[in-house]
Motif scaffolding. Structure first.
Motif, PDB file in Angstrom:
ATOM      1  N   PRO A   1       0.833  -1.217   0.000  1.00 17.07           N
ATOM      2  CA  PRO A   1       0.000   0.000   0.000  1.00 17.07           C
ATOM      3  C   PRO A   1       0.860   1.257   0.000  1.00 17.07           C
ATOM      4  CG  PRO A   1      -0.775  -1.590   1.627  1.00 17.07           C
ATOM      5  CD  PRO A   1       0.531  -2.104   1.133  1.00 17.07           C
ATOM      6  N   ALA A   2       0.276   2.346  -0.441  1.00 20.34           N
ATOM      7  CA  ALA A   2       1.038   3.595  -0.540  1.00 20.34           C
ATOM      8  C   ALA A   2       1.583   4.033   0.815  1.00 20.34           C
ATOM      9  CB  ALA A   2       0.152   4.692  -1.133  1.00 20.34           C
ATOM     10  N   ASP A   3       0.886   3.686   1.897  1.00 17.34           N
ATOM     11  CA  ASP A   3       1.347   4.062   3.239  1.00 17.34           C
ATOM     12  C   ASP A   3       2.039   2.904   3.943  1.00 17.34           C
ATOM     13  OD1 ASP A   3      -0.864   2.462   3.482  1.00 17.34           O
ATOM     14  OD2 ASP A   3      -1.853   3.684   5.019  1.00 17.34           O
TER      15      ASP A   3
ATOM     16  N   THR B   1       5.709   5.617  -9.352  1.00 13.14           N
ATOM     17  CA  THR B   1       4.256   5.616  -9.233  1.00 13.14           C
ATOM     18  C   THR B   1       3.713   4.254  -9.658  1.00 13.14           C
ATOM     19  OG1 THR B   1       4.210   7.975  -9.730  1.00 13.14           O
ATOM     20  CG2 THR B   1       2.151   6.768  -9.987  1.00 13.14           C
ATOM     21  N   TYR B   2       2.648   3.820  -9.011  1.00 11.43           N
ATOM     22  CA  TYR B   2       2.101   2.497  -9.309  1.00 11.43           C
ATOM     23  C   TYR B   2       1.364   2.512 -10.653  1.00 11.43           C
ATOM     24  CZ  TYR B   2       3.172   0.811  -4.606  1.00 11.43           C
ATOM     25  OH  TYR B   2       3.821   0.406  -3.462  1.00 11.43           O
ATOM     26  N   ASN B   3       2.148   2.665 -11.736  1.00  6.77           N
ATOM     27  CA  ASN B   3       1.612   2.506 -13.077  1.00  6.77           C
ATOM     28  C   ASN B   3       2.012   1.127 -13.609  1.00  6.77           C
ATOM     29  OD1 ASN B   3       4.336   2.766 -13.640  1.00  6.77           O
ATOM     30  ND2 ASN B   3       4.163   4.833 -14.462  1.00  6.77           N
ATOM     31  N   SER B   4       1.671   0.838 -14.847  1.00  4.44           N
ATOM     32  CA  SER B   4       1.927  -0.501 -15.395  1.00  4.44           C
ATOM     33  C   SER B   4       3.418  -0.807 -15.439  1.00  4.44           C
ATOM     34  CB  SER B   4       1.317  -0.618 -16.790  1.00  4.44           C
ATOM     35  OG  SER B   4      -0.092  -0.549 -16.738  1.00  4.44           O
TER      36      SER B   4
ATOM     37  N   LEU C   1      -0.566 -12.152 -13.442  1.00  5.98           N
ATOM     38  CA  LEU C   1      -1.985 -11.809 -13.406  1.00  5.98           C
ATOM     39  C   LEU C   1      -2.335 -10.950 -12.194  1.00  5.98           C
ATOM     40  CD1 LEU C   1      -3.641 -15.169 -14.529  1.00  5.98           C
ATOM     41  CD2 LEU C   1      -3.400 -13.061 -15.856  1.00  5.98           C
ATOM     42  N   THR C   2      -1.588 -11.098 -11.119  1.00 12.01           N
ATOM     43  CA  THR C   2      -1.852 -10.259  -9.945  1.00 12.01           C
ATOM     44  C   THR C   2      -1.401  -8.817 -10.161  1.00 12.01           C
ATOM     45  OG1 THR C   2       0.286 -10.751  -8.885  1.00 12.01           O
ATOM     46  CG2 THR C   2      -1.556 -12.245  -8.425  1.00 12.01           C
ATOM     47  N   ALA C   3      -0.446  -8.619 -11.081  1.00 12.73           N
ATOM     48  CA  ALA C   3       0.108  -7.270 -11.271  1.00 12.73           C
ATOM     49  C   ALA C   3      -0.954  -6.261 -11.706  1.00 12.73           C
ATOM     50  CB  ALA C   3       1.269  -7.325 -12.270  1.00 12.73           C
ATOM     51  N   PRO C   4      -1.741  -6.502 -12.776  1.00 12.91           N
ATOM     52  CA  PRO C   4      -2.760  -5.503 -13.130  1.00 12.91           C
ATOM     53  C   PRO C   4      -3.829  -5.340 -12.054  1.00 12.91           C
ATOM     54  CG  PRO C   4      -3.035  -7.494 -14.449  1.00 12.91           C
ATOM     55  CD  PRO C   4      -1.727  -7.620 -13.738  1.00 12.91           C
ATOM     56  N   ALA C   5      -4.170  -6.431 -11.353  1.00 11.79           N
ATOM     57  CA  ALA C   5      -5.156  -6.317 -10.284  1.00 11.79           C
ATOM     58  C   ALA C   5      -4.637  -5.412  -9.176  1.00 11.79           C
ATOM     59  CB  ALA C   5      -5.492  -7.704  -9.736  1.00 11.79           C
ATOM     60  N   LEU C   6      -3.362  -5.564  -8.825  1.00 12.46           N
ATOM     61  CA  LEU C   6      -2.792  -4.717  -7.784  1.00 12.46           C
ATOM     62  C   LEU C   6      -2.687  -3.269  -8.240  1.00 12.46           C
ATOM     63  CD1 LEU C   6      -0.036  -7.115  -6.436  1.00 12.46           C
ATOM     64  CD2 LEU C   6      -2.025  -6.289  -5.193  1.00 12.46           C
ATOM     65  N   GLN C   7      -2.390  -3.065  -9.524  1.00 10.69           N
ATOM     66  CA  GLN C   7      -2.330  -1.698 -10.019  1.00 10.69           C
ATOM     67  C   GLN C   7      -3.679  -1.002  -9.875  1.00 10.69           C
ATOM     68  OE1 GLN C   7      -1.073  -1.319 -14.109  1.00 10.69           O
ATOM     69  NE2 GLN C   7      -1.721   0.831 -14.237  1.00 10.69           N
TER      70      GLN C   7
ATOM     71  N   VAL D   1      -6.069  -1.867  -7.739  1.00  9.84           N
ATOM     72  CA  VAL D   1      -6.419  -1.750  -6.319  1.00  9.84           C
ATOM     73  C   VAL D   1      -5.677  -0.583  -5.672  1.00  9.84           C
ATOM     74  CG1 VAL D   1      -6.206  -2.883  -4.080  1.00  9.84           C
ATOM     75  CG2 VAL D   1      -7.058  -4.165  -6.039  1.00  9.84           C
ATOM     76  N   ARG D   2      -4.386  -0.435  -5.979  1.00 10.46           N
ATOM     77  CA  ARG D   2      -3.615   0.663  -5.372  1.00 10.46           C
ATOM     78  C   ARG D   2      -4.103   2.014  -5.859  1.00 10.46           C
ATOM     79  NH1 ARG D   2      -2.830  -2.633  -1.649  1.00 10.46           N
ATOM     80  NH2 ARG D   2      -1.032  -4.035  -1.754  1.00 10.46           N
TER      81      ARG D   2
END
Length: 548
Positions: free
Chosen positions: A61-63, A77-80, A150-156, A158-159
């Motif tokens: 998470p960001a924090d 930054t949480y981009n692709s 597959l978790t990577a785009p989901a996390l992007q 979500v964040r």
């Protein structure tokens, strides 16, 4: 062989170019068959869940107060581009280390199931068999990497810092950075299984010691084949910070699970560009892995004793270690002793038998080193003993501990031991044997703690001595293999040695002279939970086995 084609006028030689696709198709069928055999096992589902958990760690998470990939106090930054690179490098780090234990035993399983004898009698070449096992290993590791991807785009999403998905920026790091390293892991797993000294538990320990060293070397600039692939990513991240007027110097890039005092500050980053030279190095790394997997064809006997080197029998993959099963036979005594005294003597004989079985594989040099650790614990001050000697003493028997709970399944003794009338007593004796071995190796440090009046240290030592064999017995009973304990205990031990107090089960992390890890009461509670889980698992299996 080019083969022949049947025609009405006779037979014609098969074109040489027709043999290559058939050969590749045969390798593919063998690899897919090996992959299907592994994915049917419950342990495979656990590995996929572990891959998902790795993705959660890679993109905190960001924090959050931890990081996998960081550049000083900054992160992208949480981009692709950043999410894909961070999760790919996390996979390069952790799947390379832990994936080795997942794909081991491919050749050994063939011998245990008698499939190896069929392969030995077939015209299949040894190099083809090894390459098929290599491809099967790579498919398993690749599936774990696929779940992580597959978790990577989901996390992007979500964040929520940048929800614009770029599939190319997300997936390219997995293909370029991580997949070649997993190919090397798949090849090393095949290589280790063909080397007599490394095919057992010693190989598991050797990989745990060797892989981190290899990864550290791979982080260096100019590492062969591009190393871990940090070079392009680190250089691009530094350029992104420099564009904002930030210069952190040279030693600012970190990869690995790291605690940070304050959340990292994000900055825009569009990803690393992989030039042709770097891509060529990664391709060469894959070719190196293929050659490494085929190398054992020079000595591997392919399950055929008549095909060993020099005309001698080839090496066996499953060690034929004689196992002594303790049996409490009734003694013919003139007077029947009291029931309690008889039970105590019977359990004592059972425990003695379990201790002999547990320590039966230990050689004289092993015991000499163990005695040296006990003497060292007696000779050094208590603080030094807890910080240095105790961790060494409680990693030395890892190959012996790992047989707790799994020996009966691995040696085909479940039917025999299932007929034993006191299953719980036998399980208790097996656990107690593990406690005896653990206490013996740490006895030197214990004496120093007692003489120093370190009550907290004695409590932490006692909780650790009970926890280790309980963990080994529970994991061995659940998985029916010794590899799971080796794969989990070594990282846990490593983190404790590296002063991660929250995971210190030995009391080796000290603050102001006192143990800083979990309370001994908590460690003991976990121990009781593990023992309860072991008893429930054993009882459930016994119930299903006894059903008509």
């Amino acid at each position: 062989m080019t083969g022949r084609l049947a025609t009405g006028a006779g037979t014609l030689p098969r074109p040489p170019h027709a043999a290559l696709p058939n050969h590749l198709a045969r390798l593919g069928r063998l690899a897919v068959g090996d992959f299907r055999d592994r994915v049917r096992r419950p342990a495979y589902a656990v590995t996929l869940l572990a891959a998902v958990g790795l993705g959660l760690l890679a993109v905190p998470p960001a924090d959050g107060h931890w990081a996998i990939l960081a550049l000083g106090p900054y992160r992208g930054t949480y981009n692709s581009a950043y999410v894909g690179t961070a999760t790919a490098l996390a996979g390069a780090l952790w799947l390379t280390l832990g994936g080795f234990y997942v794909v081991r035993k491919g050749l050994g399983r063939d011998e245990e199931t008698r499939v190896g004898q069929i392969l030995a009698a077939s015209p299949l070449r040894t190099a083809d068999l090894l390459l098929a096992k290599f491809l099967g290993n790579l498919l398993v590791l690749g599936s774990m990497l696929g779940v992580l991807a597959l978790t990577a785009p989901a996390l992007q999403l979500v964040r929520g810092e940048d929800r614009a998905l770029d599939p190319v920026a997300l997936l390219t790091p997995f293909l370029v950075l991580t997949l070649p390293l997993l190919a090397v892991t798949a090849a090393v797993a095949v290589l280790f299984e063909t080397v007599p000294l490394l095919r057992g538990g010693l190989g598991n320990v050797a990989w745990f010691a060797f892989a981190p060293t290899l990864m550290i070397a791979g982080e260096a600039p100019g590492a062969p084949f591009g190393g871990l692939g940090l070079g392009p990513a680190a250089a691009s991240l530094r350029e992104g910070l420099a564009a904002r007027g930030v210069d952190l110097g040279g030693d600012d890039f970190s990869l690995g699970l790291t605690r940070v005092d304050a959340p990292l500050e994000p900055f825009p980053w569009d990803g690393a560009g992989f030039d042709g030279g770097f891509l060529a190095q990664r391709l060469l790394l894959v070719l190196f892995a293929v050659a490494l997997a085929a190398l054992p064809a020079l000595w591997f006997g392919r399950f055929d004793p008549a095909r060993g080197r020099g005309g001698r029998p080839g090496p066996r993959l499953a060690p034929e270690t004689p196992v002594v099963v303790p049996v409490s036979a009734p003694l013919a005594l003139p007077h029947t002793p009291p029931a309690r005294a008889s039970a105590v003597r019977g359990f004592g004989r059972l425990l003695a038998g379990e201790v002999r079985i547990l320590c039966g594989d230990a050689s004289r040099w092993w015991w000499s080193a163990a005695a040296g650790l006990v003497v060292a614990g007696l000779a050094v001050p208590s603080d030094t003993g807890v910080g240095a000697v105790l961790p060494a003493a409680w990693v030395w028997p890892v190959l012996l501990w790992s047989r707790l709970g799994s020996r009966s399944a691995e040696y085909g003794l479940e039917s025999l031991l299932g007929a034993y009338p006191a299953a719980r007593a036998r399980l208790l004796a097996e656990w107690t044997a593990g406690v005896v071995l653990t206490a013996l190796l740490g006895s030197g440090v214990l004496v120093r703690l007692v003489t120093a009046g370190d009550t907290a240290g004695v409590a932490a030592w006692s909780a650790g001595a009970l926890f280790i064999p309980s963990l080994a017995l529970a994991l061995g009973t659940l998985s029916r293999t010794h590899r799971l304990f080796q794969a989990l205990y070594l990282p846990l031990w490593y983190l404790a040695v590296n002063q991660v107090a929250t995971l210190d089960f030995m009391g080796t992390v000290r603050r102001a002279g006192h143990p800083a890890g979990p309370s001994p009461v908590l460690v003991t509670a976990v121990t009781l939970a593990l023992l309860t889980l072991t008893l429930l698992t054993t009882s459930t299996r016994r119930t299903f086995r006894d059903r008509p």
